[in-house]
Design an enzyme around this catalytic site. Structure first.
Site, PDB file in Angstrom:
ATOM      1  N   GLU A 186       0.873  -1.217   0.086  1.00 40.99           N
ATOM      2  CA  GLU A 186       0.213   0.022   0.014  1.00 40.99           C
ATOM      3  C   GLU A 186       0.727   1.207   0.031  1.00 40.99           C
ATOM      4  O   GLU A 186       1.814   1.092   0.474  1.00 40.99           O
ATOM      5  CB  GLU A 186      -0.907  -0.138   1.422  1.00 40.99           C
ATOM      6  N   CYS A 243       3.740   8.663   1.132  1.00 41.85           N
ATOM      7  CA  CYS A 243       4.043   7.597   1.846  1.00 41.85           C
ATOM      8  C   CYS A 243       4.500   6.001   1.306  1.00 41.85           C
ATOM      9  O   CYS A 243       3.439   5.456   0.692  1.00 41.85           O
ATOM     10  CB  CYS A 243       3.022   7.410   3.141  1.00 41.85           C
ATOM     11  N   CYS A 250       6.649  -6.745   7.564  1.00 43.33           N
ATOM     12  CA  CYS A 250       7.915  -6.150   8.314  1.00 43.33           C
ATOM     13  C   CYS A 250       8.173  -7.508   9.190  1.00 43.33           C
ATOM     14  O   CYS A 250       7.549  -8.015   9.787  1.00 43.33           O
ATOM     15  CB  CYS A 250       7.562  -5.241   9.004  1.00 43.33           C
ATOM     16  N   CYS A 306       7.028  -4.793  16.430  1.00 45.66           N
ATOM     17  CA  CYS A 306       6.663  -3.612  17.293  1.00 45.66           C
ATOM     18  C   CYS A 306       5.418  -4.084  17.736  1.00 45.66           C
ATOM     19  O   CYS A 306       4.463  -4.167  16.680  1.00 45.66           O
ATOM     20  CB  CYS A 306       6.665  -2.283  16.457  1.00 45.66           C
ATOM     21  N   CYS A 319       2.100  -2.182  16.169  1.00 51.15           N
ATOM     22  CA  CYS A 319       1.808  -1.966  14.891  1.00 51.15           C
ATOM     23  C   CYS A 319       1.558  -3.187  13.904  1.00 51.15           C
ATOM     24  O   CYS A 319       1.850  -4.233  14.168  1.00 51.15           O
ATOM     25  CB  CYS A 319       3.487  -1.593  14.157  1.00 51.15           C
ATOM     26  N   CYS A 372      -0.755   5.740   9.842  1.00 50.06           N
ATOM     27  CA  CYS A 372       0.461   5.224  10.198  1.00 50.06           C
ATOM     28  C   CYS A 372       0.066   3.725  10.880  1.00 50.06           C
ATOM     29  O   CYS A 372      -0.628   3.597  11.684  1.00 50.06           O
ATOM     30  CB  CYS A 372       1.214   6.050  11.229  1.00 50.06           C
TER      31      CYS A 372
HETATM   32  N1  SAH Z   1       9.501   0.658   9.933  1.00 48.88           N
HETATM   33  C1  SAH Z   1       9.774   1.936   9.875  1.00 48.88           C
HETATM   34  C2  SAH Z   1       8.952   2.607   8.927  1.00 48.88           C
HETATM   35  C3  SAH Z   1       7.436   2.361   8.835  1.00 48.88           C
HETATM   36  S1  SAH Z   1       6.347   2.618  10.315  1.00 48.88           S
HETATM   37  C4  SAH Z   1       9.661   2.479  11.522  1.00 48.88           C
HETATM   38  O1  SAH Z   1       9.389   1.717  12.406  1.00 48.88           O
HETATM   39  O2  SAH Z   1      10.023   3.715  11.650  1.00 48.88           O
HETATM   40  C5  SAH Z   1       6.007   4.431  10.218  1.00 48.88           C
HETATM   41  C6  SAH Z   1       5.774   5.006  11.587  1.00 48.88           C
HETATM   42  O3  SAH Z   1       4.149   4.745  12.001  1.00 48.88           O
HETATM   43  C7  SAH Z   1       6.666   4.624  12.938  1.00 48.88           C
HETATM   44  O4  SAH Z   1       6.961   5.764  13.395  1.00 48.88           O
HETATM   45  C8  SAH Z   1       5.557   3.570  13.578  1.00 48.88           C
HETATM   46  O5  SAH Z   1       6.271   3.384  14.784  1.00 48.88           O
HETATM   47  C9  SAH Z   1       4.344   4.224  13.488  1.00 48.88           C
HETATM   48  N2  SAH Z   1       3.255   3.412  13.738  1.00 48.88           N
HETATM   49  C10 SAH Z   1       3.170   2.068  13.735  1.00 48.88           C
HETATM   50  N3  SAH Z   1       1.929   1.550  13.901  1.00 48.88           N
HETATM   51  C11 SAH Z   1       1.338   2.608  14.313  1.00 48.88           C
HETATM   52  C12 SAH Z   1       0.109   2.695  15.107  1.00 48.88           C
HETATM   53  N4  SAH Z   1      -0.857   1.824  15.057  1.00 48.88           N
HETATM   54  N5  SAH Z   1      -0.294   3.919  15.296  1.00 48.88           N
HETATM   55  C13 SAH Z   1       0.377   5.087  15.093  1.00 48.88           C
HETATM   56  N6  SAH Z   1       1.784   5.012  14.641  1.00 48.88           N
HETATM   57  C14 SAH Z   1       1.991   3.778  14.155  1.00 48.88           C
HETATM   58 FE1  SF4 Z   2       8.103  -2.646  11.416  1.00 49.46          FE
HETATM   59 FE2  SF4 Z   2       5.860  -1.766  12.195  1.00 49.46          FE
HETATM   60 FE3  SF4 Z   2       7.894  -1.780  13.855  1.00 49.46          FE
HETATM   61 FE4  SF4 Z   2       8.155  -0.114  11.685  1.00 49.46          FE
HETATM   62  S1  SF4 Z   2       6.663   0.044  13.188  1.00 49.46           S
HETATM   63  S2  SF4 Z   2       9.605  -1.590  12.329  1.00 49.46           S
HETATM   64  S3  SF4 Z   2       6.930  -1.116  10.376  1.00 49.46           S
HETATM   65  S4  SF4 Z   2       6.818  -3.503  12.891  1.00 49.46           S
END
Ligand code: SAH
Ligand code: SF4
Length: 404
Positions: free
Chosen positions: A116, A129, A136, A140, A143, A376
């Protein structure tokens, strides 16, 4: 009101010939060598193709009138200028657009992955974006992308082509007409896509070579011509690759910090067990080109009762002392099955005030495209829903061939 369009019937099926779109200059050179273009011509021919593909957005070799007919014929025989299929477009009430892109299979076993890509228009800029991986490998806990099973690196072409697709969809190549449904920034020198953030699916620094190659395509001044300063790579903290990223690309850096203590960050961003906060911040201090004019963005997702206390706001300010920084507070975007909640608005304001009073701009990222699950960390659920929908439609199509 939101709109969703299924675009499968209006887009051409993926061509069998390899596409040149998304290739670096070096790859284009190899592609030309493979069809016996003499070595002394390679540089010039690459320059010509480059302009057609990335500046004009050409879709047909026939348009390339400064390339002689015999070479155009050979190019047509061996290559295409096709883009991956955009299988669905959703337009949010706030103008945010989300495209579901079906990638061409990389080998015989690949059943075709989807990524996406989200477009966020504002009055003075348009931010795209992009994704760097399908899914991934990091997990986290807040996420949604991290819960997706299927994971693979995107190729450099698959990353760069997301920008070409966005420009196609937004009419942002010479001669195309922008769509009328929704806000698209325009005006003297304003491009519909002016900024790129690697904040879609995936950890960009786990796909370092392809991401840096793709950035070289995006920021080349004779093609897509995005400014390096307007390309931001977001990482969860792959410490050994942070310096090399700055060296290789000169792009802006964003760090997904989310916690100020190792014990909590170990849970939220498990990669922290390998690269703890101190090491991460040391790598930031040494980021090439860092200055007050080129600050690092620290992202901090606001999780109710988890990381949102006043004491944590103060600790955040203390930790970042001496690093030219911007702090970006992100309201948590919930997804089905998550155990987290977004902090209350008052708590976010309180946190933001502490950060602001310490001298940092502390914008709270306005959630965009929430109605189309484009915010995000949400780039998973909708894909799966759409997959299910697409499967339904496919079986419908099969039983009704005339409906194609
Ligand atoms: N993997 C990279 C880039 C993709 S995530 C990273 O982690 O930085 C992009 C951003 O969205 C990151 O700061 C991540 O922590 C945040 N993010 C992930 N899940 C989220 C959620 N459910 N609500 C708000 N931000 C989120
Ligand atoms: Fe991967 Fe989501 Fe963690 Fe970014 S925030 S490193 S996309 S698991």
């Amino acid at each position: 009101m939101t709109a969703q369009t299924d675009l499968r019937s209006t887009m051409a099926p993926a061509a069998a010939l390899p596409s040149l779109v998304g290739m670096t200059r070096a790859r284009l050179g190899d592609a030309l060598r493979a069809i016996d273009v003499p070595e002394r011509e390679i540089r010039m021919r690459v320059g010509q193709l480059w302009q057609w593909i990335y500046f004009h957005g050409a879709r047909d070799f026939a348009a390339m009138l400064n390339i002689g007919k015999p070479l155009r014929a050979r190019l047509t025989e061996h290559y295409s200028l096709s883009r991956p299929q955009v299988v669905a477009e959703q337009v949010s009430s706030d103008g945010t657009r989300k495209w579901l892109i079906r990638l061409d299979p990389v080998d015989a076993k690949d059943r075709g992955a989807e990524v996406e890509c989200v477009y966020i228009p504002e009055s003075d800029r348009g931010t795209l974006c992009v994704s760097s991986q399908v899914g991934c490998t990091l997990t986290c806990t807040f996420c949604h992308t991290g819960t997706q099973k299927l994971v693979r690196n995107l190729t450099a072409e698959e990353i760069a082509v997301q920008v070409v697709v966005a420009r196609d969809m937004l009419g942002d190549f010479p001669g195309l007409t922008p769509p009328t449904n929704g806000l698209i920034p325009s005006g003297e020198g304003v491009r519909a896509v002016s900024n790129i953030v690697f904040m879609g699916m995936g950890e960009p620094l786990y796909n370092f070579d392809n991401v840096t190659d793709a950035i070289s395509v995006l920021t080349d001044g004779e093609g897509l011509s995005l400014s390096k300063r307007r390309v931001t790579v977001s990482t969860s903290g792959v410490v050994p690759q942070i310096g090399p990223l700055g060296e290789a690309t000169g792009t802006a850096l964003a760090i997904s910090l989310h916690a100020v203590r190792d014990d909590l960050r170990n849970t939220l961003v498990p990669l922290n067990k390998k690269y703890p906060i101190k090491d991460l911040l040391d790598a930031c201090r040494n980021y090439p080109g860092l200055s007050n004019a080129r600050r690092i963005t620290f992202e901090y997702v606001m999780l109710k009762g988890v990381n949102d206390s006043r004491a944590e706001a103060k600790e955040l300010v203390r930790l970042l002392k001496g690093i030219p920084a911007k702090i970006n507070l992100i309201p948590f975007n919930p997804w089905p099955g998550t155990k987290y909640e977004c902090s209350d608005w008052d708590t976010i304001e309180q946190f933001s005030d502490i950060v602001f009073n310490a001298g940092y701009a502390s914008p709270v990222r306005t959630p965009r495209g929430r109605d189309i699950l484009a915010a995000c960390g949400q780039l998973k659920s909708e894909t799966e829903k759409l997959r299910a929908r697409a499967r339904m439609m496919e079986s419908h199509d099969e039983s009704h061939p005339e409906s194609k």
